[in-house]
Design a protein around this motif. Structure first.
Motif, short mmCIF file in Angstrom:
data_model
loop_
_atom_site.label_atom_id
_atom_site.label_comp_id
_atom_site.label_asym_id
_atom_site.label_seq_id
_atom_site.Cartn_x
_atom_site.Cartn_y
_atom_site.Cartn_z
N LEU A 106 0.83 -1.20 0.00
CA LEU A 106 0.00 0.00 0.00
C LEU A 106 0.87 1.26 0.00
CD1 LEU A 106 -2.55 -1.06 2.78
CD2 LEU A 106 -2.94 -1.09 0.30
N ASP A 107 0.35 2.34 -0.60
CA ASP A 107 1.02 3.64 -0.54
C ASP A 107 0.69 4.27 0.81
OD1 ASP A 107 1.88 6.24 -0.68
OD2 ASP A 107 0.59 6.80 -2.37
N LEU A 108 1.70 4.31 1.69
CA LEU A 108 1.49 4.81 3.05
C LEU A 108 2.18 6.16 3.26
CD1 LEU A 108 2.11 1.44 4.95
CD2 LEU A 108 -0.09 2.43 4.28
N SER A 109 2.44 6.87 2.15
CA SER A 109 3.23 8.11 2.24
C SER A 109 2.47 9.21 2.97
CB SER A 109 3.62 8.57 0.83
OG SER A 109 2.46 8.72 0.02
N ASP A 110 1.15 9.22 2.89
CA ASP A 110 0.34 10.23 3.59
C ASP A 110 -0.99 9.60 3.96
OD1 ASP A 110 -0.62 12.60 4.64
OD2 ASP A 110 -1.24 13.39 2.69
N GLY A 111 -0.97 8.78 4.98
CA GLY A 111 -2.18 8.03 5.33
C GLY A 111 -2.50 7.02 4.25
N LEU A 112 -3.78 6.75 4.06
CA LEU A 112 -4.20 5.78 3.05
C LEU A 112 -5.14 6.44 2.07
CD1 LEU A 112 -4.54 3.19 5.69
CD2 LEU A 112 -3.87 2.45 3.42
N LEU A 113 -4.81 6.28 0.80
CA LEU A 113 -5.68 6.81 -0.24
C LEU A 113 -6.95 5.96 -0.34
CD1 LEU A 113 -6.10 8.80 -2.61
CD2 LEU A 113 -5.01 7.08 -4.08
N HIS B 158 -9.00 11.20 1.50
CA HIS B 158 -10.24 10.97 0.76
C HIS B 158 -10.59 12.16 -0.13
CE1 HIS B 158 -11.40 13.24 4.37
NE2 HIS B 158 -12.33 13.76 3.62
N PRO B 159 -11.28 11.88 -1.25
CA PRO B 159 -11.75 12.97 -2.09
C PRO B 159 -13.00 13.61 -1.48
CG PRO B 159 -12.51 10.87 -2.97
CD PRO B 159 -11.66 10.55 -1.76
N ASN B 160 -13.20 14.88 -1.79
CA ASN B 160 -14.42 15.55 -1.35
C ASN B 160 -14.91 16.39 -2.52
OD1 ASN B 160 -16.36 17.31 -0.22
ND2 ASN B 160 -15.41 17.13 1.81
N ALA B 161 -16.09 16.03 -3.03
CA ALA B 161 -16.59 16.70 -4.24
C ALA B 161 -16.89 18.17 -4.00
CB ALA B 161 -17.85 15.98 -4.73
N LEU B 162 -16.99 18.58 -2.74
CA LEU B 162 -17.20 20.00 -2.46
C LEU B 162 -15.93 20.80 -2.76
CD1 LEU B 162 -19.08 19.91 0.98
CD2 LEU B 162 -20.06 20.21 -1.29
N PHE B 163 -14.80 20.13 -2.74
CA PHE B 163 -13.52 20.84 -2.87
C PHE B 163 -12.64 20.19 -3.94
CE2 PHE B 163 -15.27 21.55 1.30
CZ PHE B 163 -15.33 22.94 1.31
N GLY B 164 -13.26 19.94 -5.11
CA GLY B 164 -12.50 19.53 -6.28
C GLY B 164 -12.05 18.08 -6.30
N ASP B 165 -12.55 17.27 -5.35
CA ASP B 165 -12.22 15.84 -5.34
C ASP B 165 -10.73 15.54 -5.21
OD1 ASP B 165 -14.49 14.35 -5.07
OD2 ASP B 165 -14.91 14.22 -7.22
N PRO C 265 -7.79 14.28 -3.23
CA PRO C 265 -7.73 13.51 -1.98
C PRO C 265 -6.90 14.23 -0.91
CG PRO C 265 -7.22 12.13 -3.87
CD PRO C 265 -7.20 13.55 -4.36
N ARG C 266 -7.47 14.38 0.26
CA ARG C 266 -6.78 15.05 1.36
C ARG C 266 -7.11 14.33 2.66
NH1 ARG C 266 -9.31 19.61 -1.35
NH2 ARG C 266 -7.78 21.02 -2.23
N ARG C 267 -6.13 14.36 3.56
CA ARG C 267 -6.43 13.96 4.95
C ARG C 267 -6.90 15.22 5.67
NH1 ARG C 267 -3.49 12.61 8.64
NH2 ARG C 267 -1.55 13.63 8.01
N ILE C 268 -7.99 15.12 6.41
CA ILE C 268 -8.50 16.28 7.13
C ILE C 268 -8.63 15.90 8.60
CG2 ILE C 268 -10.40 17.91 7.35
CD1 ILE C 268 -10.95 17.58 4.40
N GLU C 269 -7.79 16.52 9.43
CA GLU C 269 -7.75 16.15 10.85
C GLU C 269 -8.73 17.00 11.65
OE1 GLU C 269 -3.72 16.36 12.18
OE2 GLU C 269 -2.98 14.94 10.70
#
Lengths: 63, 394
Positions: free
Chosen positions: B248-255, B278-285, B287-291
């Motif tokens: 798995l790509d673990l460079s920035d959490g999990l896609l 995760h992608p968020n369609a409200l913000f251009g999809d 993928p970002r981690r949001i803490e």
């Protein structure tokens, strides 16, 4: 069947997150204080449970 | 059937379990947690709990009746996993088999390698951390807080309430500058300064000084600050070590995709909360981690439904994910609240009030309004949130 809603006002910090889940049950008044309906029809249960889930202070109890 | 294993007994793990049940999954659910506690609410650890005492049971989340039969393996950190064999191995050596896996192992505080003694250096992530720090705080105690993000600033405010002498050392130009921007960040700094907090911004700590324990800190500007306790709040790292070796790509959490599913063919795996990019369609999809505190609940709901569908042999809902990121913070008697993603803005506009008082700030990029922050104006933010929600239609 009805749902009973209780908000612990010692815990509540009036963030109003609950209002977005069930705006017919919870709202912030003009002074920014939370107001809520203490009893609602059972059809509103899911949204009220969601409101309790998203409360940052975990101040909402649903029965 | 071996059921679902959820690694992570925080808010994301709990909400995932509830969502699995809500979506009709009736099999066994085992939740693995490294802390000895049932899921509890962390934000109070830098605020009320630090001020008045840490009551972990009082901080526990209300758990829905549907998850009463969940098996809790607490104080049992996950050590490794083999996704193709569908097993998770715990540090105590026990091996858990799964049909479906929820990755909810979250984050831990980042620690910087700084020369000098380590005794006296603390973080503030768990109830145990908060108990430890609380025991050391008091009138006249010299506290250095590393980092000027939300946890650093909230902790500074609480430490002042307890009478401690508080210095904040951070590389940033203003506190909370990334989410708030420089103008409001400066306003928040002045609020703290009026309460007696000293800021050392644009600087780092080169070394801690002391024989058996930290007595002071040597700053990059050549100054030295006394320290009885150092509280480190300089960001986070994801807890992914137990997932290594699975390709798995673990460079920035999990896609994950919009259904919170991890890109692997070998097993049904979803990820939630701080760790899920995760992608968020409200913000251009993108993928970002949001803490943010509300994301484990939002992603957990979606992930639980996805995994229940996969385990039932059904296709999960892969429609757009459109949860509204939100954060809030209490510092002294000030309430800060945000909707959207102010941190991605390239234009910031104070639309009401002033940065030192009650105010509303709008955050824009080329696509329009991307976020809003209100200080002591919570009841006026609802129209902004509504406007931000319409971004999904575009």
């Amino acid at each position: 069947m009805t749902v009973k809603v209780f908000v612990d006002m010692d815990k509540c910090q009036h963030y109003g997150q609950c209002c977005f889940e069930a705006d017919d049950i919870f709202h912030l008044d003009d002074d920014g204080k939370l107001q809520y309906v203490a009893e609602a029809d059972d059809s509103r249960r899911d949204d009220i449970e969601s409101a309790a889930d998203v409360c940052p202070m975990q101040a909402i109890t649903v029965e | 059937m071996s059921g679902v294993v959820i690694v992570g007994a925080g808010l994301g793990g709990l909400r995932s379990a509830e969502a699995l049940r809500g979506a009709g999954y009736e099999g066994e659910i085992t939740v693995v947690g490294d802390e000895p506690h049932l899921p509890y609410n962390r934000p109070p650890l830098s605020k009320e709990a630090l001020l008045s005492g840490v009551d972990v049971e009082g901080l526990q989340f209300r758990r829905k009746a549907t998850v009463e039969d969940v098996i809790w393996r607490l104080g049992a950190p996950a050590a490794s996993s083999d996704l193709s064999a569908r097993t998770v191995t715990l540090e105590d050596g026990s091996v858990l088999e799964f049909d479906g896996l929820v990755i909810a192992s979250g984050i831990r505080p980042r620690r910087l390698p700084i020369p000098g003694p380590t005794t006296g250096r603390s973080v503030l992530r768990t109830a145990t951390d908060a108990e430890h720090v609380r025991a050391l705080l008091g009138p006249g105690v010299h506290v250095i807080i590393m980092g000027a993000g939300f946890i650093g600033c909230e902790t500074a405010a609480t430490a002042r309430k307890l009478g401690a002498e508080v210095a904040v050392v951070a590389i940033d130009e203003q506190p909370m500058v990334r989410p708030l921007g420089a103008e409001l960040g400066a306003g928040m700094r002045r609020r703290h300064e009026r309460h007696g907090v000293h800021f050392h911004l644009g600087h780092t700590i080169d070394a801690f000084v002391g024989d058996d324990r930290v007595r002071s800190a040597a700053l990059s500007d050549g100054s030295e600050l006394p320290a009885d306790i150092v509280i480190e709040a300089v960001g986070s790292v994801t807890n992914t070590e137990w997932l290594q070796g699975n390709g798995l790509d673990l460079s920035d959490g999990l896609l994950v995709d919009s259904a919170m599913q991890v890109d692997t063919e070998v097993a049904p795996v979803v990820a939630v909360g701080d760790i899920a990019r995760h992608p968020n369609a409200l913000f251009g999809d993108i993928p970002r981690r949001i803490e943010h505190w509300n994301m484990p609940t939002e992603t957990g709901r979606r992930a639980g439904a996805t995994l229940a569908a996969l385990l039932a042999g059904a296709e999960p809902d892969r429609g757009p994910f459109t949860a509204m990121p939100s954060f809030w913070s209490d510092q002294y008697d000030h309430k800060l609240q945000s909707f959207g993603m102010p941190g991605i803005a390239d234009r910031i506009e104070l639309v009401e009030g002033e940065p030192d008082g009650p105010c509303i700030v709008e955050y824009h990029d080329a696509s329009g309004l991307v976020g809003v922050v209100g200080v002591d104006r919570t009841q006026e933010l609802a129209p902004y949130r509504k406007q931000l929600m319409t971004r999904s239609a575009s």
